[in-house]
Design a protein around this motif. Structure first.
Motif, mmCIF file in Angstrom:
data_model
loop_
_atom_site.group_PDB
_atom_site.id
_atom_site.type_symbol
_atom_site.label_atom_id
_atom_site.label_comp_id
_atom_site.label_asym_id
_atom_site.label_seq_id
_atom_site.Cartn_x
_atom_site.Cartn_y
_atom_site.Cartn_z
ATOM 1 N N LEU A 181 -46.344 66.595 27.152
ATOM 2 C CA LEU A 181 -47.776 66.500 26.956
ATOM 3 C C LEU A 181 -48.119 66.448 25.467
ATOM 4 C CD1 LEU A 181 -50.669 66.529 28.053
ATOM 5 C CD2 LEU A 181 -50.533 69.003 28.062
ATOM 6 N N LEU A 182 -47.509 67.335 24.677
ATOM 7 C CA LEU A 182 -47.817 67.357 23.249
ATOM 8 C C LEU A 182 -47.441 66.051 22.566
ATOM 9 C CD1 LEU A 182 -46.784 70.946 22.150
ATOM 10 C CD2 LEU A 182 -49.079 70.023 22.379
ATOM 11 N N HIS A 183 -46.275 65.534 22.904
ATOM 12 C CA HIS A 183 -45.823 64.293 22.280
ATOM 13 C C HIS A 183 -46.784 63.156 22.617
ATOM 14 C CE1 HIS A 183 -43.105 61.399 20.537
ATOM 15 N NE2 HIS A 183 -43.173 60.689 21.646
ATOM 16 N N SER A 184 -47.124 63.046 23.881
ATOM 17 C CA SER A 184 -48.048 62.001 24.320
ATOM 18 C C SER A 184 -49.419 62.185 23.674
ATOM 19 C CB SER A 184 -48.166 62.030 25.839
ATOM 20 O OG SER A 184 -49.063 61.057 26.280
ATOM 21 N N ALA A 185 -49.893 63.414 23.617
ATOM 22 C CA ALA A 185 -51.200 63.680 22.994
ATOM 23 C C ALA A 185 -51.178 63.300 21.519
ATOM 24 C CB ALA A 185 -51.569 65.153 23.151
ATOM 25 N N ASN A 186 -50.099 63.597 20.842
ATOM 26 C CA ASN A 186 -49.992 63.259 19.420
ATOM 27 C C ASN A 186 -50.030 61.759 19.192
ATOM 28 O OD1 ASN A 186 -50.056 65.402 17.663
ATOM 29 N ND2 ASN A 186 -47.947 65.956 18.067
ATOM 30 N N LEU A 187 -49.390 61.019 20.074
ATOM 31 C CA LEU A 187 -49.387 59.563 19.935
ATOM 32 C C LEU A 187 -50.798 58.988 19.984
ATOM 33 C CD1 LEU A 187 -46.294 58.531 22.089
ATOM 34 C CD2 LEU A 187 -46.488 58.515 19.600
ATOM 35 N N HIS A 188 -51.685 59.704 20.643
ATOM 36 C CA HIS A 188 -53.069 59.249 20.780
ATOM 37 C C HIS A 188 -54.028 60.045 19.893
ATOM 38 C CE1 HIS A 188 -51.937 56.607 24.050
ATOM 39 N NE2 HIS A 188 -51.220 57.590 24.529
ATOM 40 N N GLY A 189 -53.497 60.671 18.855
ATOM 41 C CA GLY A 189 -54.328 61.404 17.912
ATOM 42 C C GLY A 189 -54.993 62.630 18.519
ATOM 43 N N ALA A 190 -54.476 63.130 19.626
ATOM 44 C CA ALA A 190 -55.003 64.313 20.326
ATOM 45 C C ALA A 190 -56.454 64.151 20.751
ATOM 46 C CB ALA A 190 -54.810 65.571 19.491
ATOM 47 N N ARG A 191 -56.905 62.924 20.896
ATOM 48 C CA ARG A 191 -58.327 62.712 21.216
ATOM 49 C C ARG A 191 -58.716 63.317 22.558
ATOM 50 N NH1 ARG A 191 -56.742 57.066 21.170
ATOM 51 N NH2 ARG A 191 -56.370 56.406 23.310
ATOM 52 N N HIS A 192 -57.824 63.298 23.551
ATOM 53 C CA HIS A 192 -58.149 63.889 24.850
ATOM 54 C C HIS A 192 -58.157 65.415 24.761
ATOM 55 C CE1 HIS A 192 -57.937 59.928 26.533
ATOM 56 N NE2 HIS A 192 -56.681 59.781 26.126
ATOM 57 N N VAL A 193 -57.262 65.958 23.969
ATOM 58 C CA VAL A 193 -57.228 67.409 23.778
ATOM 59 C C VAL A 193 -58.506 67.870 23.084
ATOM 60 C CG1 VAL A 193 -56.015 69.313 22.642
ATOM 61 C CG2 VAL A 193 -54.709 67.460 23.713
ATOM 62 N N ARG A 194 -58.923 67.140 22.069
ATOM 63 C CA ARG A 194 -60.144 67.501 21.338
ATOM 64 C C ARG A 194 -61.384 67.451 22.234
ATOM 65 N NH1 ARG A 194 -58.448 67.445 16.058
ATOM 66 N NH2 ARG A 194 -56.855 65.915 15.572
ATOM 67 N N ARG A 195 -61.400 66.541 23.192
ATOM 68 C CA ARG A 195 -62.562 66.396 24.081
ATOM 69 C C ARG A 195 -62.565 67.419 25.215
ATOM 70 N NH1 ARG A 195 -61.916 59.977 24.812
ATOM 71 N NH2 ARG A 195 -62.429 59.388 22.689
#
Length: 131
Positions: free
Chosen positions: A1-15
């Motif tokens: 999850l972290l690796h995938s989130a990082n690839l996308h600039g954590a935009r989903h995590v931030r939201r």
């Protein structure tokens, strides 16, 4: 999850309001364990719970998520029950060694890079190029 989130600039995590809440209990538990160990004089006083969490996950999750590459590089099976157990013991020894070590004379929070030092900038990896 972290690796995938990082690839996308954590935009989903931030939201997400939910995802950060999943990590708060983990950090809270680490904080409680640190405080108990510090009160008992077993753990050093300068440990940040978030930094410790990141270190623990680095010692364990990196191993799991990259085991195929490591197996190819080092010609060694890394996910056998005995090898995973050994890896967890290794990680525990490293974490406990850090927690019980003398505190450095200079705290990490006060360190700074020399004026001429620069941090290298890394170009984004082009996934279409196959990197």
């Amino acid at each position: 999850l972290l690796h995938s989130a990082n690839l996308h600039g954590a935009r989903h995590v931030r939201r997400s309001a939910r995802i950060p809440q999943l990590y708060n209990p983990l950090v809270g538990t680490i904080r409680e364990l640190l405080e108990r160990g510090q009160r008992e004089g077993r753990f050093r006083e300068d440990v940040d719970p978030v930094d410790l969490y990141i270190s623990i996950t680095s010692l364990t999750a990196h191993y799991v998520s990259h085991h195929h590459t490591f197996e190819a590089l080092f010609d060694r099976k890394l996910m056998t029950p005995a090898r995973v157990r050994a890896r967890l013991e290794h990680a525990a020894d490293m974490v406990l060694g850090y927690l019980t070590a003398r505190e450095p004379k200079r705290k990490a929070k006060t360190r700074s890079l020399p004026q001429q030092a620069t941090v290298p900038k890394f170009a984004a990896i082009d996934s279409e190029a196959g990197y």
